[in-house]
Motif scaffolding. Structure first.
Motif, PDB file in Angstrom:
ATOM      1  N   ARG A  64     -10.540  16.205   5.580  1.00 44.30           N
ATOM      2  CA  ARG A  64     -11.071  16.006   4.234  1.00 44.30           C
ATOM      3  C   ARG A  64     -12.404  16.721   4.046  1.00 44.30           C
ATOM      4  O   ARG A  64     -13.223  16.748   4.963  1.00 44.30           O
ATOM      5  N   PRO A  65     -12.669  17.258   2.851  1.00 47.32           N
ATOM      6  CA  PRO A  65     -13.977  17.871   2.563  1.00 47.32           C
ATOM      7  C   PRO A  65     -14.969  16.799   2.116  1.00 47.32           C
ATOM      8  O   PRO A  65     -15.171  16.561   0.917  1.00 47.32           O
ATOM      9  N   LEU A  66     -15.588  16.122   3.044  1.00 50.19           N
ATOM     10  CA  LEU A  66     -16.485  15.015   2.721  1.00 50.19           C
ATOM     11  C   LEU A  66     -17.778  15.493   2.071  1.00 50.19           C
ATOM     12  O   LEU A  66     -18.332  16.534   2.437  1.00 50.19           O
ATOM     13  N   THR A  67     -18.258  14.723   1.114  1.00 52.17           N
ATOM     14  CA  THR A  67     -19.587  14.964   0.559  1.00 52.17           C
ATOM     15  C   THR A  67     -20.616  14.410   1.549  1.00 52.17           C
ATOM     16  O   THR A  67     -20.282  13.587   2.414  1.00 52.17           O
ATOM     17  N   PRO A  68     -21.887  14.824   1.446  1.00 55.39           N
ATOM     18  CA  PRO A  68     -22.910  14.276   2.349  1.00 55.39           C
ATOM     19  C   PRO A  68     -22.990  12.749   2.296  1.00 55.39           C
ATOM     20  O   PRO A  68     -23.179  12.098   3.324  1.00 55.39           O
TER      21      PRO A  68
ATOM     22  N   ALA B 116      -3.598  25.410  25.235  1.00 53.63           N
ATOM     23  CA  ALA B 116      -4.658  24.647  24.572  1.00 53.63           C
ATOM     24  C   ALA B 116      -4.046  23.466  23.842  1.00 53.63           C
ATOM     25  O   ALA B 116      -3.220  23.636  22.946  1.00 53.63           O
ATOM     26  N   VAL B 117      -4.427  22.249  24.225  1.00 55.41           N
ATOM     27  CA  VAL B 117      -3.872  21.046  23.624  1.00 55.41           C
ATOM     28  C   VAL B 117      -5.002  20.114  23.203  1.00 55.41           C
ATOM     29  O   VAL B 117      -6.099  20.140  23.774  1.00 55.41           O
ATOM     30  N   ALA B 118      -4.728  19.282  22.188  1.00 57.97           N
ATOM     31  CA  ALA B 118      -5.761  18.403  21.656  1.00 57.97           C
ATOM     32  C   ALA B 118      -5.260  16.970  21.561  1.00 57.97           C
ATOM     33  O   ALA B 118      -4.086  16.720  21.283  1.00 57.97           O
ATOM     34  N   THR B 119      -6.180  16.041  21.764  1.00 52.48           N
ATOM     35  CA  THR B 119      -5.861  14.615  21.713  1.00 52.48           C
ATOM     36  C   THR B 119      -6.057  14.027  20.318  1.00 52.48           C
ATOM     37  O   THR B 119      -5.548  12.946  20.028  1.00 52.48           O
ATOM     38  N   GLY B 120      -6.841  14.682  19.454  1.00 55.24           N
ATOM     39  CA  GLY B 120      -7.109  14.170  18.121  1.00 55.24           C
ATOM     40  C   GLY B 120      -8.301  13.242  18.051  1.00 55.24           C
ATOM     41  O   GLY B 120      -8.870  13.023  16.982  1.00 55.24           O
ATOM     42  N   SER B 121      -8.710  12.694  19.166  1.00 57.26           N
ATOM     43  CA  SER B 121      -9.893  11.833  19.266  1.00 57.26           C
ATOM     44  C   SER B 121     -10.207  11.667  20.743  1.00 57.26           C
ATOM     45  O   SER B 121      -9.401  12.028  21.607  1.00 57.26           O
ATOM     46  N   THR B 122     -11.351  11.106  21.057  1.00 59.99           N
ATOM     47  CA  THR B 122     -11.706  10.947  22.472  1.00 59.99           C
ATOM     48  C   THR B 122     -10.752   9.995  23.185  1.00 59.99           C
ATOM     49  O   THR B 122     -10.577  10.084  24.398  1.00 59.99           O
ATOM     50  N   ALA B 123     -10.110   9.096  22.442  1.00 57.42           N
ATOM     51  CA  ALA B 123      -9.205   8.119  23.069  1.00 57.42           C
ATOM     52  C   ALA B 123      -7.742   8.414  22.789  1.00 57.42           C
ATOM     53  O   ALA B 123      -6.875   7.595  23.121  1.00 57.42           O
TER      54      ALA B 123
ATOM     55  N   GLU C 119     -17.348   7.623   6.347  1.00 56.48           N
ATOM     56  CA  GLU C 119     -15.943   7.773   5.981  1.00 56.48           C
ATOM     57  C   GLU C 119     -15.242   8.732   6.944  1.00 56.48           C
ATOM     58  O   GLU C 119     -15.848   9.673   7.453  1.00 56.48           O
ATOM     59  N   ALA C 120     -13.984   8.485   7.163  1.00 53.81           N
ATOM     60  CA  ALA C 120     -13.220   9.288   8.124  1.00 53.81           C
ATOM     61  C   ALA C 120     -13.052  10.716   7.636  1.00 53.81           C
ATOM     62  O   ALA C 120     -12.654  10.933   6.481  1.00 53.81           O
ATOM     63  N   LYS C 121     -13.328  11.663   8.518  1.00 56.25           N
ATOM     64  CA  LYS C 121     -13.145  13.078   8.172  1.00 56.25           C
ATOM     65  C   LYS C 121     -11.677  13.465   8.243  1.00 56.25           C
ATOM     66  O   LYS C 121     -11.212  14.323   7.483  1.00 56.25           O
ATOM     67  N   TYR C 122     -10.950  12.845   9.158  1.00 55.76           N
ATOM     68  CA  TYR C 122      -9.530  13.153   9.336  1.00 55.76           C
ATOM     69  C   TYR C 122      -8.683  11.935   8.968  1.00 55.76           C
ATOM     70  O   TYR C 122      -8.946  10.821   9.429  1.00 55.76           O
TER      71      TYR C 122
ATOM     72  N   HIS D 288       0.844  -1.196   0.000  1.00 59.46           N
ATOM     73  CA  HIS D 288       0.000   0.000   0.000  1.00 59.46           C
ATOM     74  C   HIS D 288       0.879   1.246   0.000  1.00 59.46           C
ATOM     75  O   HIS D 288       1.944   1.258   0.612  1.00 59.46           O
ATOM     76  N   LYS D 289       0.404   2.268  -0.673  1.00 61.50           N
ATOM     77  CA  LYS D 289       1.136   3.527  -0.683  1.00 61.50           C
ATOM     78  C   LYS D 289       0.647   4.444   0.435  1.00 61.50           C
ATOM     79  O   LYS D 289      -0.446   4.271   0.980  1.00 61.50           O
ATOM     80  N   ILE D 290       1.478   5.410   0.783  1.00 61.73           N
ATOM     81  CA  ILE D 290       1.089   6.438   1.747  1.00 61.73           C
ATOM     82  C   ILE D 290       0.117   7.384   1.052  1.00 61.73           C
ATOM     83  O   ILE D 290       0.386   7.882  -0.047  1.00 61.73           O
ATOM     84  N   TRP D 291      -1.006   7.633   1.704  1.00 63.76           N
ATOM     85  CA  TRP D 291      -2.055   8.488   1.124  1.00 63.76           C
ATOM     86  C   TRP D 291      -2.150   9.791   1.904  1.00 63.76           C
ATOM     87  O   TRP D 291      -2.343   9.781   3.113  1.00 63.76           O
ATOM     88  N   LEU D 292      -1.993  10.902   1.186  1.00 66.07           N
ATOM     89  CA  LEU D 292      -2.274  12.224   1.732  1.00 66.07           C
ATOM     90  C   LEU D 292      -3.460  12.780   0.948  1.00 66.07           C
ATOM     91  O   LEU D 292      -3.318  13.230  -0.193  1.00 66.07           O
ATOM     92  N   PRO D 293      -4.656  12.736   1.525  1.00 70.10           N
ATOM     93  CA  PRO D 293      -5.844  13.171   0.789  1.00 70.10           C
ATOM     94  C   PRO D 293      -5.909  14.694   0.649  1.00 70.10           C
ATOM     95  O   PRO D 293      -5.212  15.434   1.352  1.00 70.10           O
ATOM     96  N   ARG D 294      -6.744  15.126  -0.274  1.00 68.63           N
ATOM     97  CA  ARG D 294      -7.004  16.564  -0.407  1.00 68.63           C
ATOM     98  C   ARG D 294      -7.675  17.064   0.867  1.00 68.63           C
ATOM     99  O   ARG D 294      -8.561  16.413   1.403  1.00 68.63           O
ATOM    100  N   GLY D 295      -7.236  18.219   1.355  1.00 71.76           N
ATOM    101  CA  GLY D 295      -7.870  18.775   2.535  1.00 71.76           C
ATOM    102  C   GLY D 295      -6.968  19.728   3.299  1.00 71.76           C
ATOM    103  O   GLY D 295      -5.850  20.028   2.881  1.00 71.76           O
ATOM    104  N   ILE D 296      -7.466  20.202   4.413  1.00 71.65           N
ATOM    105  CA  ILE D 296      -6.750  21.147   5.274  1.00 71.65           C
ATOM    106  C   ILE D 296      -5.813  20.377   6.188  1.00 71.65           C
ATOM    107  O   ILE D 296      -6.211  19.388   6.809  1.00 71.65           O
ATOM    108  N   THR D 297      -4.568  20.823   6.265  1.00 77.89           N
ATOM    109  CA  THR D 297      -3.548  20.076   7.008  1.00 77.89           C
ATOM    110  C   THR D 297      -3.200  20.756   8.329  1.00 77.89           C
ATOM    111  O   THR D 297      -3.106  21.980   8.416  1.00 77.89           O
TER     112      THR D 297
END
Length: 229
Positions: free
Chosen positions: A91-95, A149-156, A102-105, A66-75
């Protein structure tokens, strides 16, 4: 080091794209979330204009088909002690994509379990722990000197001894995880409260910190919470 070097290259590339013509739409989106250009530059926020696929060897990882994937979106680069631990992409997900779950991040494989903006933590300084980068940047913009201000990236996320120890040095840790219908934010806050003696649940005014992004609203909410402590 190879992974961090490649992540730094893409973080710089995407930061340049955000301020070019191709970044007009994502910049407008970030402005609509109440974020100003100055804080976006400080946190090296960028924009990847198209999907990028790279060989894993470029990132110092073993090949697995598998290749490394960097999707279109805000980094959002997670820079800790000048090294990049993670490069999260919104990622800019469609409805239909969102409805399908699908994962937003998405971030390139191989990243470490970090704590976003961990370098802001300091002994006896108040800290606010949130889930997402945008929430952390919102707080940093509203209260640049009063709190870390710090962030975990997810609840876990960030549930490692090194981050628990760093947060334990704060004078108080306000746990501003999202208000979710399933109670995930409250459960995450309870996990940290069981491990940090000076941690307190601080529920956002709406779903999350950035739901009411005006600087004065966020600042007043935080200052009231700090005054209580």
């Amino acid at each position: 080091p190879i992974w961090q070097s490649r992540a730094a290259y893409h973080a710089a590339r995407c930061a340049a794209h955000l301020w070019g013509d191709e970044g007009a739409k994502p910049r407008a989106y970030l402005h609509s979330r109440g974020l100003f250009d100055g804080v976006l530059r400080t946190f090296e926020v960028g924009y990847n204009p198209e999907d990028v696929y790279e060989e894993r060897s470029l990132w110092g990882l073993a090949e697995n088909g598998h290749k490394i994937w960097l999707p279109r979106g805000i980094t959002f680069p997670w820079r800790i002690v000048s090294g990049i631990w993670r490069l999260n992409i919104r990622r800019p997900l469609t409805p239909s994509q969102a409805a399908a779950g699908e994962a937003k991040y998405i971030g390139p494989a191989g990243y470490g379990s970090g704590l976003y903006n961990a370098d802001a933590l300091a002994y006896d300084r108040p800290a606010v722990l949130v889930e997402g980068e945008i929430d952390a940047i919102t707080i940093a913009q509203a209260c640049p000197t009063e709190v870390a201000a710090v962030a975990t990236g997810s609840t876990a996320g960030a549930r490692r001894p090194e981050w628990i120890a760093r947060l334990a040095q704060a004078s108080v840790v306000l746990l501003a995880f999202d208000v979710d219908p399933n109670g995930a934010g409250d459960q995450a806050a309870a996990w940290w409260q069981a491990r940090l003696p000076r941690a307190k649940r601080l529920r956002p005014l709406d779903h999350d910190v950035n739901s009411l992004p005006e600087i004065e609203t966020v600042r007043a909410w935080l200052m009231r919470a700090l005054a209580r402590d």
